[in-house]
Design a protein around this motif. Structure first.
Motif, PDB file in Angstrom:
ATOM      1  N   ALA A 328       0.826  -1.203   0.000  1.00  0.00           N
ATOM      2  CA  ALA A 328       0.000   0.000   0.000  1.00  0.00           C
ATOM      3  C   ALA A 328       0.866   1.260   0.000  1.00  0.00           C
ATOM      4  N   SER A 329       0.428   2.302   0.687  1.00  0.00           N
ATOM      5  CA  SER A 329       1.082   3.610   0.566  1.00  0.00           C
ATOM      6  C   SER A 329       2.461   3.687   1.197  1.00  0.00           C
ATOM      7  N   TRP A 367      -7.416   8.960  -2.181  1.00  0.00           N
ATOM      8  CA  TRP A 367      -8.133   8.251  -1.124  1.00  0.00           C
ATOM      9  C   TRP A 367      -9.224   9.093  -0.483  1.00  0.00           C
ATOM     10  N   ASN A 386      -2.566   9.773  -3.580  1.00  0.00           N
ATOM     11  CA  ASN A 386      -2.478   8.790  -4.654  1.00  0.00           C
ATOM     12  C   ASN A 386      -2.259   9.454  -6.006  1.00  0.00           C
ATOM     13  N   GLN A 452      -0.089  -1.055  -4.813  1.00  0.00           N
ATOM     14  CA  GLN A 452      -1.216  -1.976  -4.932  1.00  0.00           C
ATOM     15  C   GLN A 452      -0.979  -2.958  -6.075  1.00  0.00           C
ATOM     16  N   GLY A 531      -0.133   3.022   5.608  1.00  0.00           N
ATOM     17  CA  GLY A 531      -0.563   2.345   4.396  1.00  0.00           C
ATOM     18  C   GLY A 531      -1.811   1.538   4.636  1.00  0.00           C
ATOM     19  N   THR A 532      -2.671   1.481   3.615  1.00  0.00           N
ATOM     20  CA  THR A 532      -3.898   0.684   3.679  1.00  0.00           C
ATOM     21  C   THR A 532      -3.970  -0.139   2.401  1.00  0.00           C
ATOM     22  N   GLY A 533      -3.778  -1.448   2.510  1.00  0.00           N
ATOM     23  CA  GLY A 533      -3.687  -2.319   1.342  1.00  0.00           C
ATOM     24  C   GLY A 533      -4.956  -3.087   1.090  1.00  0.00           C
ATOM     25  N   GLU A 534      -5.454  -3.030  -0.136  1.00  0.00           N
ATOM     26  CA  GLU A 534      -6.680  -3.723  -0.494  1.00  0.00           C
ATOM     27  C   GLU A 534      -6.446  -5.228  -0.600  1.00  0.00           C
ATOM     28  N   HIS A 540      -9.326  -4.865   4.299  1.00  0.00           N
ATOM     29  CA  HIS A 540      -7.980  -4.528   3.845  1.00  0.00           C
ATOM     30  C   HIS A 540      -6.956  -4.636   4.974  1.00  0.00           C
TER      31      HIS A 540
END
Length: 589
Positions: A328-329, A367, A386, A452, A531-534, A540
């Motif tokens: 993620a980020s 986001w 993003n 991602q 970070g937030t990962g799908e 997530h």
């Protein structure tokens, strides 16, 4: 005349009798010669021809070996505290020759009942050793006091059974550090066959995971034992020879026990991992993964309750700190470096951010669905835009982006001294063509630039990534063995000083006025990135990586929460803060 005839007849009869007795004597002599000659020949054959084999058979019944396993080396933390040591317990051994005795079935049945071991398992161990083996074989370890008493009470019915004291592996802190330490266990048949040439034998224990496996040869030591003579009852008459067992070597880890406890407490009962590392040389200070296990359970026979508990946990033997997940980020650190080092952007570059970027008929949203207005690299890191980093990734192209991801160590193992590390994955145009039969589009660059898609990075690799701006531009090799030579573990990435400065400014602003405000505390200055990962259709993943003190970093901490939902700053940020604060309290003690 009649008298003369009678006497003549008598003499003739006598003569015939005398002749017969002589023939009998001759026959007896001949038979005796054959008999004693045969016995002598047989004795000569047994002594001269079969002597060695018969002496060996006699020795097998008279001379036996009592093996003495070595005491395994201890595993210590950086301050000399025991993480894995040894305690003494009682084990049950069996002379394999006892299996030849008529009472063997009753012996097995009684042993099985006292030790709570299936009879077939005892029989299997004897067959593995061979009933003619002169060595004791272990059939149970770490037996209870009640079992010792029961064995003593039934001694007269347990011919060939011995109880002796030996070292047993002990982990004084239970589950703490389980994925670092690993566990030990007896060699299975395949392992024994593969290691016989290295001096391993039936009943040997071996490191099965973690440091116990990596440093097996260091920790193991050398077997000793006694060669003894026994009488017909199996009692020792005298010691014929003795070799003292040599204990294994101790090893000292870079791990700090207090910090390890703090990391595991911060992670709590949430599936995930925390890595704490010295950014100057890659020394691992703590490494936690949940769920875990108690390595003490494997040092002796596991109970059914313990086995059932392990089955209820979700992959407790998987070290999540070494497995790949979408970063993620947090990956925007790499994108920022790639953009600044490409020459296509300067440290003063300002880009407009948008609600979304459009390419190929798809919208790639920021986001917050609104954008953040004009931003430079530092501000874009602070707000994790993003659309800013999507523009950077699209402009520098996949070759530059992939190159820098790999220079940071992504897509290959870090080389940490632990088994089971995943390399992660960095997608590139060739992979996409081979996998999907199509080319690389701008949308692919946009997705990778924000961490991602198919990109996979482990928490340990993320710690290596955060160490680069923290230490001024060096990629470090993580390691668990304590070392006083930092140059051995790091390699310069030859970053421009301006690149390091801008990235460090951005990571500090993440905490002071961005997505990591939960870490903005007065007692220590922290820099980092959320970070937030799908992971559709599941909730997530969340991340936070940070280092401190921000102006002269001594520690990098990465927290990862698997399928946690929420935001990286709110879920993982507080975990990182707890570990950093614990480090600040304990670093001088």
């Amino acid at each position: 005349m009649a008298m003369l005839k009678t006497r003549a007849a008598t003499y003739q009869a006598y003569d015939r009798a005398v002749g017969k007795q002589g023939r009998v004597l001759v026959l007896l002599c001949v038979m005796s010669a054959f008999l004693f000659g045969g016995i002598g020949a047989r004795l000569g054959y047994l002594q001269l021809v079969e002597g060695d084999r018969n002496r060996q058979m006699a020795d097998e019944n008279r001379i036996r070996l009592i093996p003495k396993p070595p005491e395994r080396g201890k595993i210590l933390d950086r301050k000399g505290r025991i993480l894995a040591g040894n305690t003494f317990s009682y084990s049950v051994f069996l002379w394999p020759l006892a299996a030849k005795k008529p009472e063997w079935p009753q012996t097995v049945a009684l042993l099985a009942k006292i030790l709570k071991i299936p009879p077939a398992e005892i029989q299997q161990r004897v067959e593995q050793a061979g009933v003619n083996s002169p060595s004791l074989i272990r059939i149970a370890q770490g037996i209870s006091q009640a079992q010792i008493v029961a064995l003593e009470e039934h001694r007269n019915f347990l011919s060939g059974v011995e109880v002796d004291r030996e070292a047993l592996r002990f982990y004084p802190h239970g589950e703490i550090g389980a994925h670092i330490l690993g566990y030990i266990g007896e060699l299975n048949e395949e392992e024994l066959a593969a290691r016989r040439g290295q001096g391993y034998r039936l009943g040997d224990v071996i490191g099965k995971m973690g440091v116990e496996a990596t440093y097996e040869t260091t920790l193991r030591g050398t077997w000793g034992g006694q060669q003894v003579e026994v009488d017909g009852q199996g009692r020792v008459i005298r010691i014929l020879g003795q070799k003292v067992a040599r204990p294994g070597n101790d090893i000292v880890l870079s791990v700090d026990l207090d910090l390890q406890k703090a990391a595991e407490a911060a992670l709590g009962n949430r599936n995930g991992a925390i890595v704490a590392m010295d950014p100057r040389d890659g020394a691992i200070l703590a490494l936690a993964s949940y769920p875990a296990f108690d390595p003490n359970w494997f040092a002796r026979r596991m109970t059914q309750a313990q086995w059932d508990e392990l089955q209820r946990r979700q992959f407790p033997f998987v070290n999540r700190a070494l497995q790949g997940f979408p970063p993620a980020s947090t990956f925007k650190v790499v994108t920022a470096v790639a953009g600044l080092e490409s020459g296509k952007f300067s440290p003063d570059t300002v880009l407009m951010t948008y609600p979304a970027l459009y390419t190929g008929g798809f919208a790639f949203h920021d986001w917050n669905r609104a954008g953040f207005g004009p931003q430079g690299f530092a501000g874009a890191l602070a707000w994790s835009s993003n659309t800013f980093f999507g523009q950077v990734g699209r402009r520098i192209g996949p070759e530059t982006l992939v190159e820098w991801a790999r220079r940071f160590g992504m897509g290959s193992k870090t080389g940490i001294d632990l088994p089971g590390e995943a390399a992660g994955f960095v997608p590139d145009p060739q992979w996409k063509k081979e996998t999907f039969g199509e080319g690389w589009y701008d949308g692919d660059s946009l997705i990778v630039s924000i961490g991602q898609g198919a990109l996979q990075v482990s928490p340990l690799q993320a710690a290596v990534m955060f160490a680069v701006p923290a230490n001024g531009g060096y990629k470090v090799r993580p390691h668990l063995i304590r070392s006083d030579n930092p140059d051995r573990w790091r390699q310069s990435l030859n970053l421009k000083p301006s690149t390091v400065r801008v990235v460090r400014q951005g990571l500090r602003q993440v905490v002071t006025n961005g997505t990591g405000s939960a870490l903005n505390v007065p007692d220590v200055a922290i820099a980092g990135k959320s970070g937030t990962g799908e992971d559709p259709p599941r909730p997530h993943h969340t991340w936070f990586g940070g280092y401190a003190p921000a102006d002269n970093p001594e520690i990098v901490v990465v927290a990862f929460a698997e399928n946690s939902g929420g935001g990286g700053g709110s879920i993982c940020g507080p975990m990182v803060l707890k570990v950093i604060q614990a480090y600040m309290k304990t670093r001088d003690r």
